[in-house]
Scaffold this active site. Structure first.
Site, PDB file in Angstrom:
ATOM      1  N   GLY A  22       0.661 -29.150 -55.081  1.00 30.29           N
ATOM      2  CA  GLY A  22       0.177 -30.233 -54.246  1.00 30.29           C
ATOM      3  C   GLY A  22      -0.500 -31.275 -55.112  1.00 30.29           C
ATOM      4  CB  CYS A  23      -3.387 -33.504 -54.467  1.00 32.79           C
ATOM      5  SG  CYS A  23      -4.447 -34.685 -55.329  1.00 32.79           S
ATOM      6  CG  PHE A  24      -1.833 -34.567 -60.190  1.00 40.93           C
ATOM      7  CD1 PHE A  24      -2.812 -35.445 -59.749  1.00 40.93           C
ATOM      8  CD2 PHE A  24      -0.641 -35.103 -60.666  1.00 40.93           C
ATOM      9  CE1 PHE A  24      -2.612 -36.811 -59.777  1.00 40.93           C
ATOM     10  CE2 PHE A  24      -0.431 -36.480 -60.709  1.00 40.93           C
ATOM     11  CZ  PHE A  24      -1.421 -37.338 -60.255  1.00 40.93           C
TER      12      PHE A  24
END
Length: 411
Positions: A22-24
């Protein structure tokens, strides 16, 4: 930038694996805390555009959603570089499986799109075998726990691009009040991950209950405890948990993706949530106030409104007790400081120590001193210099934003 399976390890004493969680931002933070991990870098991988950056990835995803592009988008990924003498790939992948939800397809929490897909991008056949093996084992654990099938893409690494500098160590440089949440709450079989017990619904107030979903090593969770939770006096019950699952039989409207997340349940169903806390107590209390107060109370509390004289609550209340903030429950005035002013609003000659704050108010062509609750920041009324002894002050307060709590009768 690295293209077409080119090995990205540059240090002979280290190895690396590229993972999509997902969002890093949150993924970078979670994996960087693992002992033996040397570095975690945010990047983009396994898309068609070899020159893509953040704007290009977001732009392409919009075109894909509108059916205007057939290109394959990059996934937001992290390159995890580790010391193989301290930690092996299997242990890293166990942390990968446990620290995000690999069953959501093209999304992770609130972030939706193919760029947020769960992924393991390997460089060797050995890495592929370990990825497939750990996936099989974790799927068995998920199935036993009643979870969905894993959707994680396991594929050869291609087109790896290092993300822009402002994305590196993002949560360190830009703390915004939340930490990445630890996945499904299911432990990888045989791992040493501590599983915290799920809240028991029978021990909660089903009619109205606040639950704070926390995570270990989350500084914002600690701050929320210090600022709000440790001095909780509000009428609405609240409880904190390190387990990311709602009580059995209760319903979350959507997956949790960060901590602390404070969820208000009514009749066992989520009706509102507050994600992210950075020390802005007034913002948190305003969120809760909008759920708990009536429209008239909200108009006074958050829009500096005034009730019509002789229409508010508690005008004739004379019993021994305290007048408290309707959201936080913090004590504001003692009933023995209340007096009849004849103005049509509850009036007091003195507040409790540190209960209120005073602010200059030049609205309506007048110069007045506004009174707010110190605990929640809501508007209460004004203070004037025409009260009785001993203070000669008149705290003119809107009765509709006061709650009265009578003293307990002595047995």
């Amino acid at each position: 930038m690295t293209n077409n399976n080119e090995v990205i390890n540059t240090n002979l004493d280290s190895k690396s694996i590229v993972l999509g969680m997902g969002c890093f931002w949150g993924a970078e933070k979670r994996l960087s805390e693992v002992p033996g991990v040397i570095d975690v870098e945010s990047g983009y991988s396994n898309g068609d555009d070899v020159n893509a950056g953040y704007k290009e990835v977001l732009g392409l995803e919009q075109l894909i959603k509108m059916g205007l592009s057939q290109k394959r988008n990059h996934a937001e990924v992290i390159k995890v570089t580790y010391n193989p003498s301290m930690i092996d790939l299997k242990t890293i992948l166990i942390k990968f499986w446990e620290n995000h939800n690999p069953t959501q397809g093209d999304r992770q929490g609130n972030d939706v799109g193919s760029n947020y897909r769960s992924a393991i991008y390997y460089q060797t056949d050995e890495e592929k075998a370990i990825a497939e093996e750990t996936k099989t084992v974790f799927q068995e654990a998920l199935t036993k726990a009643g979870k969905q099938a894993i959707t994680t893409e396991i594929a050869p690494l291609s087109n790896y691009i290092t993300a822009e500098e402002y994305h590196q160590d993002y949560l360190e440089k830009n703390p915004n009040g939340y930490c990445g949440l630890g996945g499904t709450g299911v432990a990888y079989p045989g791992s040493e991950t501590k599983q915290h017990p799920r809240l028991e619904a029978s021990a909660l107030n089903k009619e109205k209950q606040l639950i704070v979903f926390e995570a270990e090593e989350c500084p914002y969770c600690v701050k929320f405890k210090q600022d709000v939770l440790n001095t909780w006096t509000a009428e609405t019950p609240i409880v904190a948990t390190l387990n990311p699952q709602q009580p059995e039989g209760w319903k979350l409207e959507k997956a949790l993706f960060a901590t602390p997340t404070i969820v208000l349940f009514e009749n066992g169903k989520e009706v509102s949530r507050y994600t992210g806390y950075n020390g802005d107590k007034a913002r948190f209390w305003k969120w809760l106030g909008f759920r708990l107060l009536t429209p008239e109370q909200r108009r006074i509390a958050f829009e500096e409104g005034t009730e019509a004289p002789f229409t508010g609550s508690h005008l004739d209340e004379t019993r021994p007790g305290y007048f408290v903030d309707p959201i936080t429950g913090a004590k504001l005035f003692r009933s023995d400081t209340k007096f009849k002013s004849g103005t049509g609003w509850p009036s007091f000659f003195s507040p409790l120590e540190s209960a209120i704050t005073e602010h200059t108010d030049n609205s309506l062509g007048m110069s007045r001193v506004e009174v707010r609750s110190a605990s929640s920041g809501i508007h209460l009324g004004h203070v004037f210099n025409d009260g009785p002894a001993p203070t000669y002050k008149r705290y003119c307060i809107n009765g509709n934003v006061l709650k009265f709590v009578p003293d307990k009768e002595k047995e």
